[in-house]
Design a protein around this motif. Structure first.
Motif, PDB file in Angstrom:
ATOM      1  N   PRO A  41      23.535  38.236   4.825  1.00 26.54           N
ATOM      2  CA  PRO A  41      24.071  38.501   3.418  1.00 26.54           C
ATOM      3  C   PRO A  41      24.112  37.493   2.610  1.00 26.54           C
ATOM      4  CG  PRO A  41      25.620  39.215   5.270  1.00 26.54           C
ATOM      5  CD  PRO A  41      24.452  38.394   5.965  1.00 26.54           C
ATOM      6  N   VAL A 124      23.523  30.851  12.158  1.00 23.23           N
ATOM      7  CA  VAL A 124      24.831  31.339  11.228  1.00 23.23           C
ATOM      8  C   VAL A 124      25.895  31.846  11.765  1.00 23.23           C
ATOM      9  CG1 VAL A 124      25.170  32.280   8.967  1.00 23.23           C
ATOM     10  CG2 VAL A 124      23.414  31.198   9.105  1.00 23.23           C
ATOM     11  N   GLY A 151      27.817  43.969  12.787  1.00 26.05           N
ATOM     12  CA  GLY A 151      27.478  42.852  11.853  1.00 26.05           C
ATOM     13  C   GLY A 151      27.643  41.539  12.780  1.00 26.05           C
ATOM     14  N   SER A 152      26.845  40.560  12.103  1.00 25.97           N
ATOM     15  CA  SER A 152      26.698  39.169  12.654  1.00 25.97           C
ATOM     16  C   SER A 152      27.760  38.458  13.055  1.00 25.97           C
ATOM     17  CB  SER A 152      25.581  38.444  11.842  1.00 25.97           C
ATOM     18  OG  SER A 152      26.362  37.908  11.050  1.00 25.97           O
ATOM     19  N   ILE A 153      28.730  38.427  12.201  1.00 27.24           N
ATOM     20  CA  ILE A 153      30.297  37.783  12.460  1.00 27.24           C
ATOM     21  C   ILE A 153      30.928  38.389  13.509  1.00 27.24           C
ATOM     22  CG2 ILE A 153      32.162  36.632  11.386  1.00 27.24           C
ATOM     23  CD1 ILE A 153      29.713  35.383  10.593  1.00 27.24           C
ATOM     24  N   THR A 173      34.321  49.452  13.463  1.00 28.58           N
ATOM     25  CA  THR A 173      33.302  50.104  12.887  1.00 28.58           C
ATOM     26  C   THR A 173      33.840  51.276  11.884  1.00 28.58           C
ATOM     27  OG1 THR A 173      31.083  50.971  12.760  1.00 28.58           O
ATOM     28  CG2 THR A 173      32.539  51.434  14.802  1.00 28.58           C
ATOM     29  N   THR A 174      33.111  51.564  10.772  1.00 29.87           N
ATOM     30  CA  THR A 174      33.532  52.854  10.047  1.00 29.87           C
ATOM     31  C   THR A 174      32.471  53.948  10.412  1.00 29.87           C
ATOM     32  OG1 THR A 174      31.817  52.071   8.245  1.00 29.87           O
ATOM     33  CG2 THR A 174      34.125  50.979   7.883  1.00 29.87           C
ATOM     34  N   VAL A 222      39.634  46.274   4.483  1.00 29.77           N
ATOM     35  CA  VAL A 222      39.631  45.766   5.677  1.00 29.77           C
ATOM     36  C   VAL A 222      40.617  44.499   5.871  1.00 29.77           C
ATOM     37  CG1 VAL A 222      37.964  45.102   7.754  1.00 29.77           C
ATOM     38  CG2 VAL A 222      37.223  46.806   6.211  1.00 29.77           C
ATOM     39  N   GLY A 240      34.171  36.083   4.440  1.00 32.06           N
ATOM     40  CA  GLY A 240      33.148  36.841   3.701  1.00 32.06           C
ATOM     41  C   GLY A 240      33.639  38.133   2.776  1.00 32.06           C
ATOM     42  N   LEU A 264      37.198  29.885   5.030  1.00 36.02           N
ATOM     43  CA  LEU A 264      36.352  29.127   5.559  1.00 36.02           C
ATOM     44  C   LEU A 264      34.878  28.969   4.904  1.00 36.02           C
ATOM     45  CD1 LEU A 264      35.280  27.638   8.264  1.00 36.02           C
ATOM     46  CD2 LEU A 264      34.574  29.761   9.106  1.00 36.02           C
ATOM     47  N   ASN A 265      34.498  28.086   4.801  1.00 33.37           N
ATOM     48  CA  ASN A 265      33.133  27.543   4.094  1.00 33.37           C
ATOM     49  C   ASN A 265      32.259  26.863   5.083  1.00 33.37           C
ATOM     50  OD1 ASN A 265      31.197  26.950   2.645  1.00 33.37           O
ATOM     51  ND2 ASN A 265      31.969  26.355   1.023  1.00 33.37           N
TER      52      ASN A 265
HETATM   53  N1  LIG Z   1      32.221  31.725   4.473  1.00 31.03           N
HETATM   54  C1  LIG Z   1      30.850  31.321   5.357  1.00 31.03           C
HETATM   55  O1  LIG Z   1      30.637  30.121   5.667  1.00 31.03           O
HETATM   56  C2  LIG Z   1      30.232  32.357   5.774  1.00 31.03           C
HETATM   57  C3  LIG Z   1      29.209  32.273   6.911  1.00 31.03           C
HETATM   58  C4  LIG Z   1      28.505  33.389   7.424  1.00 31.03           C
HETATM   59  C5  LIG Z   1      28.592  34.760   6.882  1.00 31.03           C
HETATM   60  N2  LIG Z   1      29.582  34.566   5.799  1.00 31.03           N
HETATM   61  C6  LIG Z   1      29.703  35.928   5.137  1.00 31.03           C
HETATM   62  O2  LIG Z   1      30.370  36.928   6.055  1.00 31.03           O
HETATM   63  C7  LIG Z   1      30.112  38.199   5.693  1.00 31.03           C
HETATM   64  C8  LIG Z   1      29.803  38.913   6.829  1.00 31.03           C
HETATM   65  O3  LIG Z   1      28.631  38.498   7.181  1.00 31.03           O
HETATM   66  P1  LIG Z   1      27.688  39.232   8.692  1.00 31.03           P
HETATM   67  O4  LIG Z   1      26.380  38.438   8.655  1.00 31.03           O
HETATM   68  O5  LIG Z   1      28.628  39.677   9.440  1.00 31.03           O
HETATM   69  O6  LIG Z   1      27.272  40.872   7.531  1.00 31.03           O
HETATM   70  P2  LIG Z   1      26.705  41.894   8.157  1.00 31.03           P
HETATM   71  O7  LIG Z   1      25.929  41.682   9.686  1.00 31.03           O
HETATM   72  O8  LIG Z   1      25.778  42.459   7.096  1.00 31.03           O
HETATM   73  O9  LIG Z   1      27.511  43.089   8.708  1.00 31.03           O
HETATM   74  C9  LIG Z   1      28.237  43.559   7.339  1.00 31.03           C
HETATM   75  C10 LIG Z   1      29.139  44.769   8.087  1.00 31.03           C
HETATM   76  O10 LIG Z   1      30.291  45.154   7.344  1.00 31.03           O
HETATM   77  C11 LIG Z   1      30.549  46.418   7.510  1.00 31.03           C
HETATM   78  N3  LIG Z   1      30.826  46.865   6.035  1.00 31.03           N
HETATM   79  C12 LIG Z   1      29.906  46.621   4.866  1.00 31.03           C
HETATM   80  N4  LIG Z   1      30.443  47.313   4.023  1.00 31.03           N
HETATM   81  C13 LIG Z   1      31.584  47.829   4.258  1.00 31.03           C
HETATM   82  C14 LIG Z   1      32.439  48.517   3.432  1.00 31.03           C
HETATM   83  N5  LIG Z   1      32.460  48.699   2.165  1.00 31.03           N
HETATM   84  N6  LIG Z   1      33.760  48.841   4.093  1.00 31.03           N
HETATM   85  C15 LIG Z   1      33.840  48.487   5.577  1.00 31.03           C
HETATM   86  N7  LIG Z   1      33.104  47.949   6.385  1.00 31.03           N
HETATM   87  C16 LIG Z   1      31.777  47.465   5.750  1.00 31.03           C
HETATM   88  C17 LIG Z   1      29.491  47.147   8.246  1.00 31.03           C
HETATM   89  O11 LIG Z   1      29.854  47.528   9.288  1.00 31.03           O
HETATM   90  P3  LIG Z   1      29.931  49.393   9.740  1.00 31.03           P
HETATM   91  O12 LIG Z   1      28.780  49.890   8.954  1.00 31.03           O
HETATM   92  O13 LIG Z   1      30.016  49.025  11.305  1.00 31.03           O
HETATM   93  O14 LIG Z   1      31.197  49.474   9.322  1.00 31.03           O
HETATM   94  C18 LIG Z   1      28.246  46.125   8.278  1.00 31.03           C
HETATM   95  O15 LIG Z   1      27.631  46.374   9.124  1.00 31.03           O
HETATM   96  C19 LIG Z   1      29.033  38.127   4.641  1.00 31.03           C
HETATM   97  O16 LIG Z   1      29.714  38.174   3.235  1.00 31.03           O
HETATM   98  C20 LIG Z   1      28.577  36.911   4.670  1.00 31.03           C
HETATM   99  O17 LIG Z   1      27.852  36.102   3.480  1.00 31.03           O
HETATM  100  C21 LIG Z   1      30.411  33.562   5.198  1.00 31.03           C
END
Ligand SMILES: NC(=O)c1ccc[n+]([C@@H]2O[C@H](COP(=O)([O-])OP(=O)(O)OC[C@H]3O[C@@H](n4cnc5c(N)ncnc54)[C@H](OP(=O)(O)O)[C@@H]3O)[C@@H](O)[C@H]2O)c1
Length: 323
Positions: A41, A124, A151-153, A173-174, A222, A240, A264-265
């Motif tokens: 993302p 990541v 989702g990945s996290i 999950t939604t 959430v 995120g 967390l960053n």
């Molecule tokens: N701070 C950092 O250093 C760091 C490091 C890594 C990632 N991140 C951030 O962490 C976030 C998550 O990353 P990810 O890789 O896990 O994302 P992802 O793999 O794209 O998963 C996101 C999941 O969130 C759920 N979702 C999306 N929109 C939604 C909504 N409107 N309401 C409720 N659920 C929703 C969906 O699950 P369902 O369809 O199953 O509900 C989706 O599959 C991102 O913003 C990413 O940039 C930050």
């Protein structure tokens, strides 16, 4: 070499397949021929012009896997398979290209039982998940919630917490179909929020106790719901905003249980935290206690479709580019 570069931060249309010179190898860098790149993302946030510090034009791709071609010394001999994450694709050109000169300290050898496509989607998610769990004081016996099992996290935190002895490793999950898919894959503590509120699900699974640790990458409603599911002295880490950067919280959800919330960053982590996280992750990969899930691969030329699939398709598992 071929590279997929964001010429402008103007959405998917900003991505163009171009030719760039192969990177020169300087001291402390290792030339890696990239075979697969994880789609995250963050790529979308940058491409939408919403990430601080990134400047166009920029080759995206924050993580990848490949084969060492030059400069790895005895730690990473020529021909060894490696995976890595760092500032690539955010503050310098990234992994959506045929070669990257990688800082040696960012590299990790890929265990023999892990293929390169799966490896590209590990750094990541799993580094973030492990660092977040450590900072939250995770120990065996704790109850953990990481929303979004597909989702990945969410998936990486759930797999790590379960493998490391959490009393409950919960997710959500939604999407009802994804809840069924999760069950079929052996994730038995997934709250289907199309049927039940997140907090109700946590209380049901933990017999009213709540979550000691919440790792949230979703934000919005959430995050606000998850705060209400914390146990006494519980800790929520926000990292995120897949749903939204903004939310409203009920402060009594922090006050009554004397709970806390932190950010967390991953770009701000000390080297020692990453090294420790890799040690834990590699050992669990080797034993098979954690198993990365890849939803779909796309060729490099289809990077825009791959990113759209991740963001709009919300798949169960990682999206990976094959280079
Ligand atoms: N701070 C950092 O250093 C760091 C490091 C890594 C990632 N991140 C951030 O962490 C976030 C998550 O990353 P990810 O890789 O896990 O994302 P992802 O793999 O794209 O998963 C996101 C999941 O969130 C759920 N979702 C999306 N929109 C939604 C909504 N409107 N309401 C409720 N659920 C929703 C969906 O699950 P369902 O369809 O199953 O509900 C989706 O599959 C991102 O913003 C990413 O940039 C930050």
């Amino acid at each position: 070499m071929r590279a997929m570069r964001a010429e402008t931060f103007s959405g998917y249309e900003g991505l163009k397949l171009i030719e760039l010179p192969k990177p020169a190898v300087t001291e402390a860098k290792v030339l890696v021929r990239i075979t697969a790149a994880g789609v995250t993302p963050l790529d979308y946030t940058i491409l939408s012009g919403k990430f601080h510090g990134s400047k166009a034009p920029l080759v995206l791709g924050n993580e990848g896997a490949g084969v060492v071609e030059q400069g790895g010394g005895t730690d990473f001999p020529v021909g060894s398979r490696v995976m890595f994450f760092g500032t690539y694709g955010a503050f310098e050109d990234g992994t959506d290209s045929e070669w990257v000169a990688v800082r040696k300290e960012d590299l990790c050898l890929i265990p023999d039982n892990v293929d390169e496509v799966s490896a590209a989607g590990i750094p990541v998610a799993y580094l973030t998940a492990q660092v977040a769990l450590t900072l939250a004081g995770f120990q065996a016996g704790k109850t953990v919630l990481a929303p979004a099992i597909g989702g990945s996290i969410g998936n990486a935190v759930t797999q790590l917490a379960r493998a490391l002895g959490a009393k409950h490793a919960m997710s959500s999950t939604t999407n009802h179909a994804k809840a069924e898919q999760a069950k079929a894959l052996g994730f038995n503590e997934v709250i289907d929020t199309s049927l039940e509120k997140l907090g109700d699900g946590v209380r049901r699974i933990t017999s009213g106790y709540g979550a000691d640790i919440v790792i949230d990458g979703i934000g919005g409603e959430v995050l606000s719901e998850a705060l209400g599911a914390l146990a006494l002295e519980g800790r929520l880490t926000t990292l995120g905003y897949s749903a939204s950067r903004k939310t409203t919280i009920d402060v009594t959800n922090l006050i009554v249980p004397q709970a806390s919330i932190r950010g967390l960053n991953m770009f701000a982590q000390p080297k020692a935290a990453i090294t420790h996280a890799w040690t834990v992750i590699v050992s669990l990969l080797k034993s098979g206690a954690i198993k990365p899930i890849v939803a779909k691969t796309f060729p490099l030329a289809e990077a825009a479709d791959a990113l759209r699939y991740l963001i709009e398709g919300r798949p169960f598992g990682r999206v990976v580019l094959t280079i």
